[in-house]
Scaffold this active site. Sequence first.
Site, short mmCIF file in Angstrom:
data_model
loop_
_atom_site.label_atom_id
_atom_site.label_comp_id
_atom_site.label_asym_id
_atom_site.label_seq_id
_atom_site.Cartn_x
_atom_site.Cartn_y
_atom_site.Cartn_z
N CYS A 22 89.71 17.76 68.37
CA CYS A 22 88.65 16.79 68.05
C CYS A 22 89.23 15.42 67.76
O CYS A 22 89.51 15.07 66.60
CB CYS A 22 87.82 17.26 66.87
SG CYS A 22 86.34 16.23 66.65
N CYS B 83 81.70 15.26 70.50
CA CYS B 83 82.33 14.82 69.25
C CYS B 83 81.27 14.10 68.41
O CYS B 83 81.01 12.91 68.63
CB CYS B 83 83.51 13.89 69.56
SG CYS B 83 84.44 13.42 68.10
#
Length: 526
Positions: A278, A457
């Site tokens: 991430c 995200c």
Amino acid sequence: MPIKSITPDFSVTEQVSADDLRRAAAQGFKSVICNRPDGEAPDQPRAADLQAVAEGLGMQFRHIPVVPGAITDEDAAQMAQALANMPAPVLAFCRTGARSTKLYEMVQASRAPAPGGQKTYDIVIVGGGSAGIATASSILRRRKGLSIAVIEPSEVHYYQPGWTMVGAGVFSAEFTRRTEKSVMPRGVEWIKQAASGFAPENNQVLLEDGSAVAYRVLIACPGIKLNWDAIEGVAETLGKNGVTSNYRYDLAPYTNRLVKDLKRGRALFTQPPIPIKCAGAPQKSMYLSCSKWEKAGVLRDIDVQFHTAGAVLFGVPAYVPALMEYVERYNAHLNFESKLVAVDGARKVATFEQKRGDEVVRVEEPFDMIHVVPPQVAPDFVATSPLAAASGFIEVDEATLRHVRYPNVFALGDACSASNAKTMAAARKQAPVVAVNALAALDGKEPVADYDGYGSCPLTVESGKIVLAEFGYGGKLLPSFPNWLIDGTRPSRLSWLLKDTILPPVYWHGMLKGHEWMVKPHRIGA
């Protein structure tokens, strides 16, 4: 001399010196095997000289030189003979340790029971994280009765996307944790061991206890390694001295405590080179911290700095304008091409290597709190295996997620070489693709589904608002919702509701159970 323990009796390391051999003897090693030919490098010690040192220390020494990429069965036979006759524990070395590891894997594969005396599973899945459990469930929903083994040593399963929210005090740490047993799909055999290598020529996964598991199709998703040791001093000071990270379950609550307690001073947030899990998470922690300080009325008294090893704030340009509005709102100072290399917790000083023109300079920055994100690499047993690409990650075709050299091997999640963002959302989209392609491989057919690189995200820019970044290969925007409902390039309260309320149950009760809501596999040619 970093030593990697393969088993209690066998370890590997990089090229050793005489001093390294003395340290190895002091650590209890009884035998040394050199797998590097003499003369590979001008400063390389001769094997005969190292043998004299080792034997002078009371250790046995064998020289079994092998050439990278050309290791033979005869080499493995010599290694097996040495391991059978030399006292343990044994330390083997080459230039990096990779050849020694490969030889050991070949020895173990040769010792494994013949196919007629060993159970061969239809599918073996390495890794019981998000990707592994979701893929197993997707397969079983399509075809029950298969023999499937999941290799996973951990007794605990984490919802890791929730740790950013733990660090902000939104979730409790316990909310993100369940037992591995509770998420393991019915109908699979759970092998509670760690994998130590792959022998794809023999269709086997090697385990740390020296045994092997045979497969018809392999699905590898063992995750990524957080390389804390790459930052000098950080391991010793994590969880104290104002040093924290939302990348660890036990540290995310400390992040929340530090943010609540800080009323004035300097707060540093760091991001290492890509790839990482991430890529937006390092700045998410900054935004949520700033949002708290803003609400508490202390933000003006805190010097906020973001240090990223990259040259841009976010890799997909469409989302940068919204992020920059928050950078300016919080008066956060951006430091590009600034890589964290050391942390002195006692002095509360962080050291960065910063690129300035053609030069790289080291800069010390004092802090009152620092949120550290470690560099991330492929697990050691992956990087040294025949499945690895030059990057160390498992080399796959980006569309089908099938290995480029072994047609009955697939990989997904953080450990595969595909260039998508390494997020849970990516694994959720990849799992059905791998499921149907693995079943096709079992039937002797070519892959039938492809993956577009989708990843998501949710950038938590303030408490209650999120910029929902959704994109695929090449930064192509791949929104899940119509623009009138959620404009992913702008902060949205509905996106916050998605992350705060909707996604956790979707994870536990949807993704891990094989429900493919909004991620049905795309058929090739459709």
